[in-house]
Design a protein around this motif. Structure first.
Motif, PDB file in Angstrom:
ATOM      1  N   ASN A 224      -3.330   5.252  -2.702  1.00  0.00           N
ATOM      2  CA  ASN A 224      -2.590   4.045  -2.313  1.00  0.00           C
ATOM      3  C   ASN A 224      -3.488   2.820  -2.192  1.00  0.00           C
ATOM      4  OD1 ASN A 224      -0.002   5.171  -2.162  1.00  0.00           O
ATOM      5  ND2 ASN A 224      -0.332   5.922  -0.092  1.00  0.00           N
TER       6      ASN A 224
ATOM      7  N   TYR B 150       0.788  -1.229   0.000  1.00  0.00           N
ATOM      8  CA  TYR B 150       0.000   0.000   0.000  1.00  0.00           C
ATOM      9  C   TYR B 150       0.821   1.281   0.000  1.00  0.00           C
ATOM     10  CZ  TYR B 150      -4.084  -2.904   0.852  1.00  0.00           C
ATOM     11  OH  TYR B 150      -5.085  -3.829   0.726  1.00  0.00           O
ATOM     12  N   PHE B 151       2.037   1.223   0.538  1.00  0.00           N
ATOM     13  CA  PHE B 151       2.832   2.446   0.640  1.00  0.00           C
ATOM     14  C   PHE B 151       4.088   2.410  -0.219  1.00  0.00           C
ATOM     15  CE2 PHE B 151       0.456   1.825   4.569  1.00  0.00           C
ATOM     16  CZ  PHE B 151      -0.257   3.008   4.641  1.00  0.00           C
TER      17      PHE B 151
ATOM     18  N   LYS C 229      -0.101   1.012  -7.225  1.00  0.00           N
ATOM     19  CA  LYS C 229       0.494   1.981  -8.152  1.00  0.00           C
ATOM     20  C   LYS C 229       1.193   1.270  -9.298  1.00  0.00           C
ATOM     21  CE  LYS C 229       0.718   5.991  -5.179  1.00  0.00           C
ATOM     22  NZ  LYS C 229       1.512   7.112  -4.658  1.00  0.00           N
TER      23      LYS C 229
END
Length: 702
Positions: free
Chosen positions: A85, A17-18, A580
């Motif tokens: 995200n 997610y990050f 992403k």
């Protein structure tokens, strides 16, 4: 779920997610503590990664995490960042319709939201869901706002103590970038989390260069400073609304894109200024102190304080809004005694007047320092720096000390001869032999020291007087129109031959900031970086999100440096998570391939290898396994090969009805440049690779 199972999820969740492979200092410990249902107070510098400390647990907890944030206008930035995200987040405030609010409440009851952001004022409207049936965790962001000892006190925060009473088993994590010991104690007491473990990370933001300059000619200095950084974004903090407006006018007259931000603007006007800055439509914002809190814009390259802040906490938090991506940033502070006098007036009548004056004094000492500024800044927060930092103006250009006894005697003698009734400006005018109305009316041209310092400039005399005040040889009588008065030490200089050391003034217009900054940028940012930046800008416009939410400048630099050619390589980049990769990966990889092709780079053979295996009759999965690539990468190769005219049986991979559906979506969405609008249009029911293949068919037909 067991704690062991939680811990096994931490690193995969961080990367997915990050986009990060490892945690920053203390993040993992803090997150583990929250997942163990423990309360926590987190003191972490701006840009240090506070948000991950509650956003990541929200992805593991079964129910929603409630985030209390002080300003409605700043929540959208936080929520947009989460959604970019792939984190389900929303905000709840008075600007929404009752239908929108009800929809959000419904999502909370169904555990469909990881995070809900709310201002204290909107809490009563959520009363029905503020219980342990629906809430897994509570995060109090900008927690210093709860304390009257803090630098940004907000009375609405003082009602938050009810949360622990209402949800005693729910962990509360309070977070702030700046809080001294008194403020920390106040936070945990008022939130009823007195047993909370306190996590205090290093306050040192090494990438921010610190510079202080005299305020003389500060507009000219600011223009000179910005001229050296033509493409960068920055914030200029001012004490008054009027100053922000005047400064913006001067910047615009020089062709710069600047806006003012202050409480005199309407909510919509402030929101517009903020959004234009976040979306890089406005490069410079001249603002009063409220601007910037909670904004995650990572590519702010400089912060200027037109006026001196009222305390070190505020200064530290404001400069921390620069360089959040870890790249070089500059902090420039202008210092004048006029600011000190005005700030002292602001404290008059305040319930904690003595505290405010003491904090202002510490801020003044920082501004006037002749030793490493970072040492002073960090020591204020209880952190000791063993070595000088090398990245502040004092370290880069140590002041030149000389015997200033004669100069000191001239100043102190003049103060005595005007009977300690005149302020700094008049003392300097007497020393320089000025013939203005104030001097003549008071008959000061007749005193013995009149004109004895005509050979020294006005601003240099000011520089020397400030040093005498700092060294205790003179003091300002604030209660007596800021008149300069002698002290017990003055007599030793005037009558007992005591020596006084002074420092020579620094040339105000010399190069300001990090001298390595430009060289670093030139070295790192070549043609490819600019192409990646343009691509990022197009994506941001298409998705209506700030460019830094696509990728930060630091991530773009890493992409340029390592030039990933596959999904796996792209995932290795810090700041690239799974979502992403799926949304933007092929766009950036194709840009790199196109760039390399122009540079005749051999790496462009990757499509050719896929085509050869396809000709051999291998399936997508077989090609993926043989080449150790993700199937999404192979599909992107197939789409590219088909578009290049290779004989690909495209309908083996996408149906005609899917192509037709994408065609209709393309018209309805007005031909967006990225895949995400299509993905959202189909309510996530059509895979990205299918959309990509269908677009390849449509492009070829066109």
């Amino acid at each position: 779920m067991s704690l062991t199972k939680y811990k096994e999820q931490l690193h995969p969740t961080l990367k997915k997610y990050f986009g990060y492979d490892s945690f920053r200092p203390q993040q993992e410990t803090i997150i583990s503590s929250v997942l163990e249902q423990k309360d926590a107070l987190v003191i972490m510098p701006t840009g240090g990664g506070k948000s991950i400390c509650f956003q990541l647990p929200s992805l593991i907890f079964p129910k929603t995490t409630l985030v209390v944030s002080p300003l409605i206008a700043l929540m959208k930035d936080q929520v947009d960042g989460c959604n970019a995200n792939g984190i389900a987040a929303a905000y709840f405030n008075s600007s929404q319709s009752s239908e929108e609010q009800q929809e959000i409440i419904t999502k909370i009851t169904k555990s469909e939201l990881n995070l809900i952001y709310v201002a204290p004022e909107s809490m009563p409207a959520l009363d029905n869901i503020l219980n342990e049936t629906y809430i897994s965790c509570i995060a109090i962001d900008e927690a210093h706002c709860i304390s009257s000892w803090g630098h940004d006190f907000r009375p609405s925060y003082q009602q938050l103590g009810f949360l622990k009473k209402k949800m005693p088993n729910t962990p509360i994590i309070a977070l702030t970038a700046t809080a001294d010991k008194a403020t920390r104690q106040d936070i945990v007491t008022q939130l009823n989390i007195t047993k909370a473990e306190q996590f205090i990370t290093s306050f040192d933001r090494k990438n921010i260069s610190l510079t202080v300059r005299p305020a003389d000619g500060r507009v000219e200095q600011i223009l000179n400073f910005i001229d050296k950084r033509p493409k960068s974004s920055g914030i200029i903090y001012c004490l008054s609304r009027k100053t922000t407006e005047q400064l913006v006018s001067k910047l615009k007259a020089k062709g710069l894109k600047a806006d003012a931000y202050h409480a005199g603007l309407s909510f919509d006007e402030r929101t517009k200024v903020q959004e234009n800055f976040i979306f890089d439509k406005t490069k410079i914002v001249c603002a009063t102190v409220a601007f910037g809190m909670g904004i995650d814009k990572s590519n702010v390259r400089w912060v200027i304080h037109y006026n001196m802040p009222k305390n070190i906490e505020g200064y530290y938090q404001e400069i921390g809004r620069g360089g959040r991506d870890g790249l070089a940033a500059s902090a420039l502070l202008f210092h004048s005694y006029a600011d000190v006098i005005q700030l002292r007036r602001f404290t008059e009548g305040a319930s904690n007047q003595e505290v405010q004056i003491a904090k202002l004094e510490r801020m003044k000492q920082f501004a006037e320092a002749t030793t490493c500024r970072r040492k002073i800044l960090l020591s204020y927060f209880g952190e000791l720096l063993a070595e000088n930092c090398g990245n502040c103006d004092v370290c880069k250009s140590p002041p030149q000390v000389f015997d200033g006894t004669v100069i000191a005697q001239k100043i102190l003698s003049t103060i005595a001869r005007v009977k300690e009734t005149e302020a700094t400006g008049v003392i300097i005018d007497v020393l320089r032999g000025a013939k203005n109305a104030a001097i003549i009316e008071k008959g000061l041209e007749t005193i013995k020291t009149y004109g004895i310092g005509h050979d020294i400039s006005w601003k240099d005399w000011q520089h020397y007087i400030i040093q005498l005040i700092n060294q205790g040889y003179a003091e300002i009588a604030f209660q007596n129109h800021n008149a300069l008065q002698l002290t017990a030490f003055s007599k030793n200089v005037l009558f007992n031959a005591a020596k006084v050391s002074l420092t020579k003034p620094i040339e105000a217009l010399e190069k300001i900031g990090n001298p390595k900054e430009k060289a670093t940028k030139k070295k790192k940012t070549g043609d490819l970086f600019e192409r990646l930046r343009i691509l990022r800008h197009k994506i941001a416009l298409d998705e209506d999100i700030p460019a830094y939410l696509v990728f930060s400048d630091a991530t773009l630099q890493a992409i340029e440096q390592f030039r990933p050619m596959t999904d796996d390589e792209f995932l290795e980049i810090s700041g690239v998570g799974q979502r992403k990769l799926e949304v933007y990966g092929d766009l950036f990889i194709n840009e790199i391939i196109a760039f390399n092709k122009e540079k005749k780079d051999k790496k462009t053979d990757t499509h050719k290898v896929t085509y050869e295996l396809y000709q051999q009759g291998l399936t997508i999965d077989e090609i993926s396994e043989k080449r150790n690539l993700k199937s999404t990468t192979v599909y992107s190769h197939i789409a590219k090969l088909y578009g290049d005219g290779k004989p690909i049986n495209i309908y083996d991979f996408v149906t005609k009805s899917e192509v037709e559906a994408v065609k209709k979506a393309k018209i309805a969405l007005e031909e967006p440049a990225t895949l995400k609008p299509y993905f959202d249009h189909f309510e996530e029911q059509l895979d990205y690779f299918k959309i990509r293949l269908a677009l390849a068919v449509l492009d070829k037909e066109k």
